[in-house]
Design an enzyme around this catalytic site. Structure first.
Site, short mmCIF file in Angstrom:
data_model
loop_
_atom_site.label_atom_id
_atom_site.label_comp_id
_atom_site.label_asym_id
_atom_site.label_seq_id
_atom_site.Cartn_x
_atom_site.Cartn_y
_atom_site.Cartn_z
N PRO A 66 63.53 22.18 -50.19
CA PRO A 66 63.35 21.16 -50.72
C PRO A 66 64.77 20.92 -51.82
O PRO A 66 65.20 21.34 -52.31
CB PRO A 66 61.82 20.21 -51.41
N HIS A 67 65.27 19.95 -51.22
CA HIS A 67 66.83 19.68 -50.82
C HIS A 67 67.29 18.47 -51.44
O HIS A 67 66.95 16.97 -50.10
CB HIS A 67 67.51 20.49 -50.26
N ALA A 68 67.49 17.79 -52.09
CA ALA A 68 68.78 16.29 -51.52
C ALA A 68 69.98 16.49 -52.26
O ALA A 68 70.02 16.79 -53.80
CB ALA A 68 67.44 15.39 -52.45
#
Length: 150
Positions: A66-68
């Site tokens: 997960p990344h943002a």
């Protein structure tokens, strides 16, 4: 940039448990909030959930990344979570996720963010690397495994 330069000891969580992706993201952010690393947990949680709407970051083989990017974070931040039981992350291969590398970055950190994402992805392709992370006994072992392979 080396992964061990960004992944700090207090950002490694070896006994992580969550039933599904949404609960996991909530708990990822709560874990980071407790370390004092982040200042706007709700904004970061929302950024991760928005990214997941584009497509799962559960890439298969028991891995999620997960990344943002968000204006709610000031520095490139990486955390590692390991779940013995596994998390239903709606992965591409429908298998539970056991290894999670979470990457958060300021909106302005496009280049370093993408390079770090690519580096983590390359590392996780190796069966030996993934197996070593699953078998690591403690945080220092995780950091050593990453340093040896980075």
């Amino acid at each position: 940039m080396q992964l061990v330069d960004v992944l700090k000891e207090n950002m490694i969580f070896l006994n992580f448990e969550a039933n599904n992706k949404e609960e996991a993201i909530e708990k990822f952010i709560n874990s980071l909030d407790k370390t004092g690393t982040i200042k706007e947990p709700n904004a970061l949680k929302d950024a991760l959930l928005e990214r997941e709407k584009l497509g799962t970051t559960g890439i298969g083989q028991g891995i999620a990344m997960p990344h943002a990017r968000s204006s709610a974070i000031k520095d490139l931040t990486v955390a590692f979570f390991r779940s013995e039981k596994g998390i239903d992350f709606k992965s591409m291969d429908s298998e539970p996720v056991h290894l999670v590398f979470l990457l958060l970055a300021p909106v302005t950190a496009g280049g370093p963010y993408l390079k770090l994402l690519a580096k983590i992805s390359r590392l996780l392709r190796g069966d030996d690397f993934r197996n070593a992370l699953m078998e690591a006994k403690d945080v220092s072992s995780v950091l050593q495994i990453i340093q040896d392979n980075d």
